[in-house]
Write an enzyme that holds these catalytic residues in place. Structure first.
Site, PDB file in Angstrom:
ATOM      1  N   HIS A  65      14.466  51.573  24.829  1.00 51.46           N
ATOM      2  CA  HIS A  65      14.321  50.520  25.840  1.00 51.46           C
ATOM      3  C   HIS A  65      13.511  49.335  25.311  1.00 51.46           C
ATOM      4  O   HIS A  65      12.899  48.611  26.098  1.00 51.46           O
ATOM      5  CB  HIS A  65      13.603  51.055  27.086  1.00 51.46           C
ATOM      6  CG  HIS A  65      14.421  51.957  27.949  1.00 51.46           C
ATOM      7  ND1 HIS A  65      14.749  53.231  27.588  1.00 51.46           N
ATOM      8  CD2 HIS A  65      14.967  51.770  29.181  1.00 51.46           C
ATOM      9  CE1 HIS A  65      15.458  53.802  28.559  1.00 51.46           C
ATOM     10  NE2 HIS A  65      15.609  52.938  29.534  1.00 51.46           N
ATOM     11  N   GLU A  96      28.340  50.343  31.579  1.00 49.07           N
ATOM     12  CA  GLU A  96      28.139  49.103  30.820  1.00 49.07           C
ATOM     13  C   GLU A  96      29.436  48.558  30.232  1.00 49.07           C
ATOM     14  O   GLU A  96      29.678  47.351  30.229  1.00 49.07           O
ATOM     15  CB  GLU A  96      27.096  49.309  29.718  1.00 49.07           C
ATOM     16  CG  GLU A  96      25.663  49.451  30.230  1.00 49.07           C
ATOM     17  CD  GLU A  96      25.342  50.830  30.770  1.00 49.07           C
ATOM     18  OE1 GLU A  96      26.133  51.767  30.542  1.00 49.07           O
ATOM     19  OE2 GLU A  96      24.294  50.981  31.430  1.00 49.07           O
TER      20      GLU A  96
HETATM   21  C1  LIG Z   1      23.056  53.536  29.620  1.00 45.52           C
HETATM   22  C2  LIG Z   1      21.982  53.243  30.594  1.00 45.52           C
HETATM   23  N1  LIG Z   1      22.216  52.400  31.609  1.00 45.52           N
HETATM   24  C3  LIG Z   1      21.254  52.097  32.490  1.00 45.52           C
HETATM   25  C4  LIG Z   1      20.004  52.649  32.383  1.00 45.52           C
HETATM   26  C5  LIG Z   1      18.892  52.277  33.359  1.00 45.52           C
HETATM   27  N2  LIG Z   1      18.665  53.381  34.254  1.00 45.52           N
HETATM   28  C6  LIG Z   1      17.785  54.353  33.969  1.00 45.52           C
HETATM   29  S1  LIG Z   1      17.851  55.596  35.058  1.00 45.52           S
HETATM   30  C7  LIG Z   1      19.036  54.815  35.979  1.00 45.52           C
HETATM   31  C8  LIG Z   1      19.582  55.468  37.185  1.00 45.52           C
HETATM   32  C9  LIG Z   1      20.200  56.756  36.818  1.00 45.52           C
HETATM   33  O1  LIG Z   1      20.792  57.326  37.929  1.00 45.52           O
HETATM   34  P1  LIG Z   1      21.160  58.856  37.958  1.00 45.52           P
HETATM   35  O2  LIG Z   1      22.038  59.174  36.795  1.00 45.52           O
HETATM   36  O3  LIG Z   1      21.694  59.147  39.292  1.00 45.52           O
HETATM   37  O4  LIG Z   1      19.788  59.618  37.712  1.00 45.52           O
HETATM   38  P2  LIG Z   1      18.486  59.576  38.645  1.00 45.52           P
HETATM   39  O5  LIG Z   1      17.645  58.437  38.164  1.00 45.52           O
HETATM   40  O6  LIG Z   1      18.918  59.428  40.038  1.00 45.52           O
HETATM   41  O7  LIG Z   1      17.822  60.873  38.380  1.00 45.52           O
HETATM   42  C10 LIG Z   1      19.367  53.605  35.420  1.00 45.52           C
HETATM   43  C11 LIG Z   1      20.355  52.649  35.941  1.00 45.52           C
HETATM   44  C12 LIG Z   1      19.787  53.523  31.307  1.00 45.52           C
HETATM   45  N3  LIG Z   1      18.595  54.085  31.100  1.00 45.52           N
HETATM   46  N4  LIG Z   1      20.787  53.818  30.447  1.00 45.52           N
END
Ligand SMILES: Cc1ncc(C[n+]2csc(CCOP(=O)(O)OP(=O)(O)O)c2C)c(N)n1
Ligand SMILES: Cc1ncc(C[n+]2csc(CCOP(=O)(O)OP(=O)(O)O)c2C)c(N)n1
Ligand SMILES: [Mg+2]
Ligand SMILES: [Mg+2]
Lengths: 334, 326, 334, 326
Positions: free
Chosen positions: C134, C65
């Site tokens: 959220h 971000e």
């Molecule tokens: C700081 C933040 N940015 C964006 C999000 C939205 N978001 C939730 S899970 C996710 C993907 C996360 O990817 P990863 O770390 O690879 O974990 P996975 O979901 O694949 O287990 C996103 C973009 C969030 N919850 N927190």
């Protein structure tokens, strides 16, 4: 209230004394921040603590604000009482997720399963010629964040007493220290660990004609203004909330009702600052009907803090501004 | 690549820049000490070869982002020392009309997007600037200066990765002066070389002697050429040393007098002067003339800086928002 | 105001249409954010834009971000018009330095030498069962930040018209989109690029008995409450500031003076929220003397947003709460 | 190190955990689809070997921090699936009294400091927890789970560096399931292996097959032993795959049906079952019995979860602050 015998110390010394006493008395207490060790902190507050308590408990960190506050959250969750410092309050912008999304919410969000007793010390405010990224007063952000407590001591005794309370509060406490106050002196009770309770306002001056509510460095400016006003026969009551969240509404509203006129003074930019909340609470309270004049605010301009010293002074309330605003308020029709 | 010490013009230009930086900051130091300036300041004395070597590799329309310790970058990229001094003196004639001071000088005309009071604050901005150039079909390159301390900020990490995955024309120059304020790199890092971090993002990293003008210049030349050719970012760690305290409040408790003295022996300016003398490119008289020029420039800057009018407090609120539409 | 002939679209479609028209018309416009490409954005807002405008201009980012907002600042400084998205407004906590210390201040702090025309789109608010990290409504932080403009459209026409204005404003604009509004429909003027000016409130309903000032999703709830109140013979005026900073005080104060009673409704936690500022401006204005009852606020509770749907509803104002608060306000003595 | 497939007890325990996770999440998936749950959820189906292999290396008093995709970690660390289900159903009997939901389940008693709705939000917290243990003279270890996407957050960078310079007893486990939501690692990174980032901080990194229970277990065993012995952090990248969409709203536009089908062939549970069968440790009946136990556990969890009372809206404001003193 300071006891009968007090010692005189500066605000910086008072904060340091509180930290030293806590480190001495409670093995759970640990300090962390940038340059708090051998450098003694950017404002000298932690000078000497490294020598007394060692590098494990007076912990210099790299320049990693999110890491610092996050580490403090983890420490707090695991039974420690971390006191973290942002070198300037402005850098909390780098740590907002850990402060607001983690520390502030964990207790509530996990249904009470954990608590997060951390203190975040924030040297704040303008007046040092450090310009817009090193001079902010963003207490309103934290007051607007459920789960945080926000403290803003205006004198050495409160700085020490409130810091003791903050360290032993089971919640995350954001602790504002105004840089211009560090070198100001005042009487401090000599008892180790004496606490000033969170959530209680102080009334450093009573007066019948109007109430000035002021925070931080504006408290001493308001007291100076009150002295001047007294010379003109005007008796101003000065209320210092000390804890901004949770705020001691009762003390404020009582004085407002009694005097019928209120001037709210803060350094932070006017719009949506802490004093907006105070104004709103007055406007929606029964004190509203006791008001002989509209609520008046005297605040920082809605601008970033400029570098030039004259501009910088012009951007936030000074003693003559307070005197003038109070006089204007008293000329309003009764 | 130009051998700077053997090219009279290049040597003269580089030395003039370095001496101008040195004298400018010595003057600032003295003015602070005498209470003629307020606020705070961060001097780059001892680090002049980094700014100078890096900026000489750039075109005027290439950009830099700078730091709290930014006078050198600013001068090296071509700003007017008079308007810089005016800014430090809080004058309306300053680059920021007296609103910014030392930590916020920018000069868009000479390609400086600005110093920054936030450690690592300029790195994502540099990445965005380089993305703009790519989208605009321009071959401009952005050089991003930051300190060793900044490399431990999250902003460094996120920005470096964006630069990597988007192959952006940006050169990241880490001025490793051994300390972030009082924190030595030996305690803030568990790696020997900050340049090693480039591998974590998938681009090249290189550590150079930041007190060797030629080494800095060569490394940046190459990195800029790569960036301009579309081959993406590079991290250059320039190892150097800050002679003065971190800022006004520094009491140098975290380092020894010997260490400072030792590094003063490695003065980047004296070293390059010696190289030009050794190469027969410039003689003592030539070198003295350069120093005199630089001193004059700074003297004139002080005069110009003092001559500027003070800004008006009435012009604060109207200046918060930019007007019009874009 | 919507033109005589309008098209009906959802709020999400309106935002998308504005983005598409801007991408079409102006090569400087570029979108960036997490999963805005093939995924179409977490709320489907940017669906289809990748296919039309390509991955360079509809730019998926890693989860970074601070990097996103910082890149937007750099883009804006160099002649582009970036529209960045935080997937949820809450994640702006990770980007506060770039937003507040850089974007908001650069124009002023550099003496006008630069401008930072970026838009930060923030899906915000509660009601989706996404819990405390959220579901926040933190507009007050940005309203309290000099240099930022803050926009919060409550219907599709405003969403589109204000977004066009925001993109072409030379300042950083924080653009709040309430998640519950995305699927709501309404009439939108068909002209490509039609703009609703920043800084002008709307008055979707006039009424003589009280004024309700409401933001975001609270506007439609207030209108629904006003309908109910009308059934009881009470005529409520509803004011939607639309732009929270700079705020259209004149429109608000005029209606407050005319009705003598005011109810301020926001979803965000009560303390130090945007409506505190509105209350303060009323309390310090000449409208103060026209008030027949204290100012009333109806706000979200000062708690993190809970997960359980009943608790979540209980934490923020609902239509019956607004009706009740308005009725209570009217029973106050005249 | 235990050869899990040849040790009947260990094999049974690991399989029970993996099947409990799988069935728990299948049940949650179904309940969402039928409208019996609200909000959102992130399923780890296909990734069970990571949570299971990692947590089996831990003592109960060791800690974990988890993620938005945390049901597996939570179950593997020893939480009660009934109270988890109660939480997902928003019940007062849930771990968070219905305040947190899927993204915020914590169970301090079994050593889980909590899931986290903020990508990378748990990493600095894990580092702080491990610092607490060091200061307390305890030999507890903290395991920090996070996704591939999280490795591009500034919080990862800052926390990893703190862990490095302070030699903290923390194991960083990056579950690389190839995507952060729709963003493939191939576009989000310019490096082949996320584990390579460990070198940027000066500690060891290792990439393991996250669908191979033994490989995960071995790597974590070793890293935990190192951490417990005071030798500092390790980064373990466990390569795996998420079978289900990122969350409810996912339409799987960013990947192909074939890719998903292909990874289902590499089911970590089936693979470990085959290994135990091949080794003669468990037979079909034994395996069936484990599955049945897991299914019963989940059935009972649903019953228990449904039985809990709803929380009261009156108890919101009083629950914001913790009371008393510390
Ligand atoms: C700081 C933040 N940015 C964006 C999000 C939205 N978001 C939730 S899970 C996710 C993907 C996360 O990817 P990863 O770390 O690879 O974990 P996975 O979901 O694949 O287990 C996103 C973009 C969030 N919850 N927190
Ligand atoms: C985000 C942030 N954190 C802390 C500071 C305070 N500070 C200013 S400069 C500095 C040291 C920076 O070190 P480095 O990046 O190595 O640059 P140097 O000063 O050595 O040139 C610190 C801690 C700051 N300005 N911004
Ligand atoms: Mg340094
Ligand atoms: Mg992933």
């Amino acid at each position: 209230m300071p006891a009968a015998t007090t010692v005189t110390m500066t605000y910086a010394e008072a904060v340091r004394a509180a930290l030293a006493e806590e480190l001495e008395a409670d093995p759970r207490v640990v300090l962390l921040g940038e340059d708090i060790g051998v450098y003694g902190g950017a404002f000298g507050v932690s000078q000497g603590l490294l020598d007394r308590f060692g590098a494990e408990r007076v912990r210099d960190t790299p320049i990693s604000e999110e890491g610092i506050v996050g580490a403090a959250v983890g420490l707090a969750l695991c039974g420690m009482l971390p006191v973290a410092e942002m070198q300037f309050s402005d850098f909390t912008a780098n740590a907002m997720d850990q402060l607001v999304n983690q520390a502030a919410k964990l207790h509530f969000m996990l249904g009470g399963a954990v608590r997060v007793p951390l203190v975040l010390r924030l040297p704040a405010g303008s007046g040092t010629g450090a310009a817009a990224q090193h001079s902010q007063s963003q207490e309103a952000w934290y007051v607007h964040t459920p789960g945080l407590k926000v403290v803003m001591p205006s004198n050495p005794a409160d700085a020490k007493g409130l810091l003791h309370s903050a360290i032993h509060d089971p919640n995350p406490v954001v602790f504002f220290e105004h840089k211009l106050l560090y070198r100001t002196s005042g009487p401090v009770p000599p008892e180790a660990g004496f606490r000033v309770p969170l959530g209680k306002a102080a009334v450093p001056r009573e007066g019948r004609d109007l109430t000035i509510v002021a925070t931080g460095v504006m408290v001493s400016r308001s007291l100076a203004a009150a002295d001047e006003l007294a010379g003109e026969g005007v008796e101003a009551c000065v209320v210092d909330p000390r804890t901004l969240s949770p705020c001691d509404d009762a003390t404020i509203l009582e004085r407002v009702s009694a005097t019928g006129r209120v001037l709210l003074v803060q350094e932070a930019p006017r719009t949506a600052g802490f004093m907006a909340e105070v104004a709103a609470r007055i406007a929606e309270s029964s004190a509203f009907s006791d008001l002989a004049a509209p609520v008046a605010r005297l605040c920082g301009l809605d601008t970033p803090i400029p570098y030039n010293p004259d501009l910088e002074k012009a951007a936030v309330p000074q003693v003559p501004d307070i005197v003038q605003a109070a006089s204007r308020l008293l000329k309003g029709n009764d | 690549m130009t051998k700077l010490a053997t090219d009279p013009d290049a040597a003269r230009r580089a030395l003039t820049t370095m001496w101008t930086i040195r004298h400018f900051e010595e003057a600032v130091d003295a003015m602070f000490a005498r209470g003629l300036m307020h606020g705070t300041m961060h001097l780059s004395i001892g680090q002049e070869a980094v700014a100078t070597g890096a900026c000489r590799a750039l075109r005027t329309d290439d950009l830099i982002t700078s730091t709290h310790r930014g006078h050198g970058h600013c001068i090296a990229k071509g700003a007017d020392p008079g308007r810089m001094m005016a800014e430090l003196l809080g004058s309306e004639a300053g680059y920021c009309r007296g609103r910014g001071g030392s930590m916020h000088i920018a000069d868009v005309a000479s390609g400086n997007l600005g110093a920054n009071g936030i450690v690592a604050g300029g790195i994502p901005i540099a990445v965005g600037a380089s993305l703009a150039h790519r989208l605009q079909g321009s071959d401009r390159v952005t050089v991003c200066f930051f300190g060793d301390g900044a490399a431990n900020e999250g902003a460094f990490h996120e920005a470096a990765n964006l630069a990597a995955i988007w192959d952006l024309p940006v050169v990241l120059i880490c001025e490793n002066n051994h300390y972030g304020m009082s924190m030595p790199t030996t305690r803030a890092f568990r790696v020997e070389q900050i340049a090693a971090r480039a591998a974590a993002y998938g681009f090249g990293g290189e550590t150079v002697d930041g007190n060797d003008l030629q080494a800095v210049s060569d490394a940046v030349d190459e990195a800029v050429a790569r960036a301009r050719a579309g081959a993406g970012p590079t991290l250059i760690e320039a190892v150097t040393y800050r002679w003065k305290g971190h800022s006004k409040s520094d009491q140098n408790r975290y380092r020894t007098r010997e260490e400072i003295a030792d590094w003063k022996q490695r003065d980047p300016i004296a070293r390059f002067e010696a190289a030009t003398r050794d190469a027969g490119t410039l003689d003592d008289a030539g070198l003295a003339a350069i120093r005199a020029t630089a001193r004059d420039t700074v003297r004139e800057a002080i005069r110009a800086g003092r001559a500027g009018p003070p800004p008006s407090p009435d012009d604060l609120l109207p200046a918060v928002y930019a007007q019009g539409v874009v």
